[in-house]
Write a protein that holds these residues in place. Structure first.
Motif, PDB file in Angstrom:
ATOM      1  N   GLY A  12       0.635  -1.148   0.110  1.00 30.37           N
ATOM      2  CA  GLY A  12      -0.067  -0.035  -0.059  1.00 30.37           C
ATOM      3  C   GLY A  12       0.803   1.219  -0.053  1.00 30.37           C
ATOM      4  N   LEU A  13       1.913   1.199   0.806  1.00 27.39           N
ATOM      5  CA  LEU A  13       2.586   2.324   0.975  1.00 27.39           C
ATOM      6  C   LEU A  13       3.527   2.650  -0.334  1.00 27.39           C
ATOM      7  CD1 LEU A  13       4.121   2.182   4.434  1.00 27.39           C
ATOM      8  CD2 LEU A  13       2.462   3.824   3.417  1.00 27.39           C
ATOM      9  N   LEU A  14       3.917   1.455  -0.954  1.00 31.53           N
ATOM     10  CA  LEU A  14       4.805   1.495  -2.374  1.00 31.53           C
ATOM     11  C   LEU A  14       3.862   2.220  -3.427  1.00 31.53           C
ATOM     12  CD1 LEU A  14       7.396   0.936  -3.845  1.00 31.53           C
ATOM     13  CD2 LEU A  14       6.557  -1.310  -4.102  1.00 31.53           C
ATOM     14  N   VAL A  15       2.793   1.225  -3.606  1.00 28.73           N
ATOM     15  CA  VAL A  15       1.718   1.905  -4.669  1.00 28.73           C
ATOM     16  C   VAL A  15       1.224   3.208  -4.300  1.00 28.73           C
ATOM     17  CG1 VAL A  15      -0.620   1.487  -5.514  1.00 28.73           C
ATOM     18  CG2 VAL A  15       0.921  -0.583  -5.137  1.00 28.73           C
ATOM     19  N   GLY A  16       1.145   3.655  -3.179  1.00 30.64           N
ATOM     20  CA  GLY A  16       0.867   5.166  -2.960  1.00 30.64           C
ATOM     21  C   GLY A  16       1.846   5.948  -3.318  1.00 30.64           C
ATOM     22  N   ALA A  17       3.110   5.628  -2.808  1.00 33.75           N
ATOM     23  CA  ALA A  17       4.005   6.694  -3.172  1.00 33.75           C
ATOM     24  C   ALA A  17       4.273   6.988  -4.757  1.00 33.75           C
ATOM     25  CB  ALA A  17       5.490   6.360  -2.713  1.00 33.75           C
ATOM     26  N   ALA A  18       4.112   5.570  -5.058  1.00 32.82           N
ATOM     27  CA  ALA A  18       4.284   5.600  -6.665  1.00 32.82           C
ATOM     28  C   ALA A  18       3.116   6.375  -7.502  1.00 32.82           C
ATOM     29  CB  ALA A  18       4.416   4.258  -7.382  1.00 32.82           C
ATOM     30  N   THR A  19       1.635   6.263  -7.285  1.00 31.94           N
ATOM     31  CA  THR A  19       1.036   6.990  -7.606  1.00 31.94           C
ATOM     32  C   THR A  19       0.986   8.670  -7.443  1.00 31.94           C
ATOM     33  OG1 THR A  19      -0.579   5.178  -7.279  1.00 31.94           O
ATOM     34  CG2 THR A  19      -1.485   7.278  -7.761  1.00 31.94           C
ATOM     35  N   ILE A  20       1.622   8.909  -6.268  1.00 34.26           N
ATOM     36  CA  ILE A  20       1.655  10.283  -5.929  1.00 34.26           C
ATOM     37  C   ILE A  20       2.858  10.801  -6.713  1.00 34.26           C
ATOM     38  CG2 ILE A  20       2.666  11.966  -4.069  1.00 34.26           C
ATOM     39  CD1 ILE A  20       0.772  10.276  -2.095  1.00 34.26           C
ATOM     40  N   ALA A  21       3.821  10.048  -7.112  1.00 39.86           N
ATOM     41  CA  ALA A  21       4.704  10.599  -7.814  1.00 39.86           C
ATOM     42  C   ALA A  21       4.616  10.707  -9.580  1.00 39.86           C
ATOM     43  CB  ALA A  21       6.172   9.474  -7.939  1.00 39.86           C
ATOM     44  N   VAL A  22       3.761   9.699  -9.670  1.00 40.95           N
ATOM     45  CA  VAL A  22       3.115  10.031 -11.267  1.00 40.95           C
ATOM     46  C   VAL A  22       2.149  11.392 -11.314  1.00 40.95           C
ATOM     47  CG1 VAL A  22       1.214   8.903 -12.994  1.00 40.95           C
ATOM     48  CG2 VAL A  22       3.131   7.288 -11.678  1.00 40.95           C
ATOM     49  N   ALA A  23       1.163  11.493 -10.273  1.00 36.97           N
ATOM     50  CA  ALA A  23       0.607  12.769 -10.113  1.00 36.97           C
ATOM     51  C   ALA A  23       1.449  13.921 -10.278  1.00 36.97           C
ATOM     52  CB  ALA A  23      -0.187  12.628  -8.933  1.00 36.97           C
ATOM     53  N   LEU A  24       2.441  13.902  -9.557  1.00 35.41           N
ATOM     54  CA  LEU A  24       3.652  14.891  -9.583  1.00 35.41           C
ATOM     55  C   LEU A  24       4.183  15.077 -11.094  1.00 35.41           C
ATOM     56  CD1 LEU A  24       5.014  17.416  -8.015  1.00 35.41           C
ATOM     57  CD2 LEU A  24       6.674  15.747  -7.593  1.00 35.41           C
TER      58      LEU A  24
END
Length: 132
Positions: free
Chosen positions: A13-25
């Motif tokens: 969950g933490l890994l997917v969330g961090a990756a998704t936030i990076a994509v959004a940025l």
């Protein structure tokens, strides 16, 4: 944070969330006109991070409950030597050191080891571990 103490679901969950936030940025920085899409992606990433943190918190609560249960079982032992050996075993386990049943027995009956003291062989990745 020690990764070995947390559930795979929490880590994912933490890994997917961090990756998704990076994509959004990256979406926003690539084209500022994509702000609504980037914001929606960031919200989804924050949701995944929150879910991951929920799993990590749950794992921590379960670990604390097991520790309380183990301590109550140890305190219910009437033999002082055995209770002390179990406390030592629990402390070593929490430090990441494994102890064998034979070595725990030596701690309970130190007179059999010859020197009057039990010995502990450290097994595993601990800095004092010997190679097997």
């Amino acid at each position: 944070m020690r990764p070995d103490r947390y559930t795979p679901m929490g880590q994912a969950g933490l890994l997917v969330g961090a990756a998704t936030i990076a994509v959004a940025l990256a979406l926003y920085l690539g084209d500022p006109s994509r702000l609504p899409g980037a914001a929606a992606t960031a919200v989804a990433g924050l949701g995944a991070v929150a879910l991951g943190l929920t799993f990590l918190r749950r794992a921590d609560r379960q670990r604390q409950a097991r520790l309380r249960e183990a301590r109550s079982v140890i305190e219910s032992v009437t033999d002082d030597d055995l209770r002390d050996a179990l406390r030592a075993s629990l402390a070593l386990n929490l430090a990441g050191v494994r102890i064998s049943l034979a070595e725990l027995t030596k701690l309970v009956t130190p007179g059999q080891s010859g020197t009057g003291k039990g010995t502990i062989t450290v097994i595993g990745s601990h800095s004092q571990a010997r190679k097997r």
